[in-house]
Write an enzyme that holds these catalytic residues in place. Structure first.
Site, PDB file in Angstrom:
ATOM      1  N   ASP A 188      -2.196  17.992  15.897  1.00 12.35           N
ATOM      2  CA  ASP A 188      -3.808  17.850  15.910  1.00 12.35           C
ATOM      3  C   ASP A 188      -4.359  19.248  15.839  1.00 12.35           C
ATOM      4  O   ASP A 188      -5.565  19.068  15.766  1.00 12.35           O
ATOM      5  CB  ASP A 188      -4.307  17.096  17.000  1.00 12.35           C
ATOM      6  CG  ASP A 188      -4.156  17.965  18.282  1.00 12.35           C
ATOM      7  OD1 ASP A 188      -3.368  18.877  18.533  1.00 12.35           O
ATOM      8  OD2 ASP A 188      -4.741  17.624  19.283  1.00 12.35           O
ATOM      9  N   SER A 221      -1.095  15.002  19.854  1.00 14.91           N
ATOM     10  CA  SER A 221      -0.775  16.556  19.652  1.00 14.91           C
ATOM     11  C   SER A 221       0.577  17.030  19.391  1.00 14.91           C
ATOM     12  O   SER A 221       1.066  16.571  18.140  1.00 14.91           O
ATOM     13  CB  SER A 221      -1.166  17.143  21.076  1.00 14.91           C
ATOM     14  OG  SER A 221      -1.603  18.378  20.936  1.00 14.91           O
TER      15      SER A 221
END
Length: 445
Positions: free
Chosen positions: A243, A102
């Protein structure tokens, strides 16, 4: 060994904490638990990743783990996390695996697992997977023709883009947006989605090389985006993380529009369109008191959950609600997805601008952010702090002094021996004073 699964999957320093061996074990265990053989032929798993360098190594390990457990892999390549969740449902897969850390720095990586339908796992399923991965339960290990095969999905990005298009009720012609892709998984699909909807797009930080993901860019470093929006005279800027499961915005003057303000704009728009189920928004306890006030004034109920988009999702599912999110920019639209989707959030936000003809600064002004002070306090025992009568008395005293003009939140860290002390008040100095006093009390326990 501590628990493998954290608040958002398995995560750690790639090749040291998150090794290829561990990735294989976790993937094989996930296939064993989530893809039991049955009628309807061999089960499948969708696999995607963000572009960080270690993703290729971990992808190979994950694919090996899945196929060794008898599951066919549908490899979708570099795509956002919400795309993998969507494709897990779209392709009727038994599970999906996203390899990403992420917003974390490039050396980290992680594994997020989705069940059938693209849903995040609950604790009980994670525990079962962990039992298999650590050897306390038996994993499936077929031989011969029972071993899984690997297939690519060449139209995966197109399927996701088509899905995004159906989730936007109006066109974005006439709007100019600068989008910061964080050199991440949305570097291609985010600009493509905004252009397909009619917007003029200036893409920055959209040239991933495996090493530059999240490096001084994206949703955790907004300075470059803020300058670019002003320089290009754009209507707004949108920032995604590595992401692309989150989205933050910047108005035409370069000021931040955070997740709380974005939820305010979206909730009011969905209410006006009759799309906000039970006139209710779901947010976490970390959302600013200003969001609570704005929703109350608009006649919208606010349901609060623990921190983490998985808890927002649980709140949405349990109440059948249609909008939820976090201050960090994770926003979930259950009608269109099972997890936070940064690109969809950006589309819907611009859709509201196009619909009303109002700039984002004006739309976001429906919420006034109260000053917030956050202090991280190192402690010897988080549980002792939570049980301390001295701390409880101090919190109650602070809440009494604030009345309806502020709030206090003490939250233990999920990964460290820390207690986070958060105070919001209409006056910044009052918030600082109370936060410092409470931090001192917590530290003394």
């Amino acid at each position: 060994m501590g628990r493998l699964f954290g608040t958002d999957g398995v995560r750690g320093l790639a090749n040291t904490e998150l090794t290829a061996e561990l990735a294989l074990q976790v993937a094989s265990a996930a296939a064993t638990v989530l893809a039991s053989p049955g009628s309807g032929g061999r089960k499948t798993a969708v696999v995607g990743r963000d572009p960080r360098a270690s993703g290729e190594m971990l992808e190979a390990a994950v694919v090996a783990g899945l196929t060794s457990a008898g599951v066919d892999v549908l490899n979708v390549g570099v795509l956002p996390t919400p795309a993998v969740a969507f494709l897990t449902a779209e392709l009727d897969a038994a599970l999906g695996v996203m390899i990403s850390a992420s917003h974390n720095p490039m050396p980290d990586n992680g594994i997020k697992i989705f069940a059938a339908g693209g849903h995040k796992l609950d604790d009980e399923v994670e525990d079962r997977i962990e039992s298999v991965a650590t050897g306390t339960a038996t994993r499936r290990a077929p031989t011969g023709a029972g071993i899984g095969r690997v297939h690519t999905v060449p139209d995966a990005a197109d399927r996701y883009l088509q899905h995004l298009t159906t989730a936007l009720p109006n066109r974005l012609d006439g709007l100019t947006v600068v989008v910061d892709c964080a050199h991440g998984a949305a570097s291609d699909v985010a600009p493509a989605a905004y252009r397909a909807a009619g917007a003029t797009v200036v893409a920055i930080n959209a040239e991933p090389d495996g090493l530059n993901i999240n490096e001084n860019c994206g949703s955790t470093h907004l300075e470059g985006l803020q300058k670019a929006v002003v320089r290009h005279g754009a209507d707004l800027g949108l920032a995604h993380d590595g992401d692309a499961d989150r989205c933050l915005a910047v108005d035409a003057g370069g000021s931040l529009v955070d997740g709380d303000a974005i939820m305010t704009v979206l909730a009011l728009g969905m209410r006006d369109a009759g799309e906000l189920v039970d006139d209710t928004l779901v947010a976490t306890v970390m959302s600013n008191l200003g969001l609570h006030i704005a929703m109350r004034e608009a006649g919208i109920s606010l349901v609060t959950t623990a921190v983490g988009d998985r808890y927002v999702l649980e709140g949405l599912r349990s109440g059948g609600f249609s909008l939820g999110g976090e201050q960090s920019g994770h926003v979930v639209f259950p009608a269109f997805g099972t997890t936070g989707d940064g690109v969809l959030t950006g589309l819907r936000l611009m859709g509201r601008m196009a619909e009303t003809g109002q700039p984002i600064a004006e739309l976001a002004s429906a919420m006034t952010t109260l000053p917030q002070v956050l202090v991280n306090v190192k402690v010897a025992d988080k549980r002792a702090v939570a049980a301390s009568p001295v701390v409880l008395d101090a919190v109650l005293a602070a809440e009494r002094s604030l009345g309806e003009n502020g709030r206090v939140l003490l939250r233990p860290s999920g990964t460290e021996q820390l207690v986070r002390v958060m105070v919001e008040a209409s006056d910044l100095e009052v918030a600082r004073k109370l936060a410092d006093e409470l931090a001192g009390t917590v530290a003394s326990v």
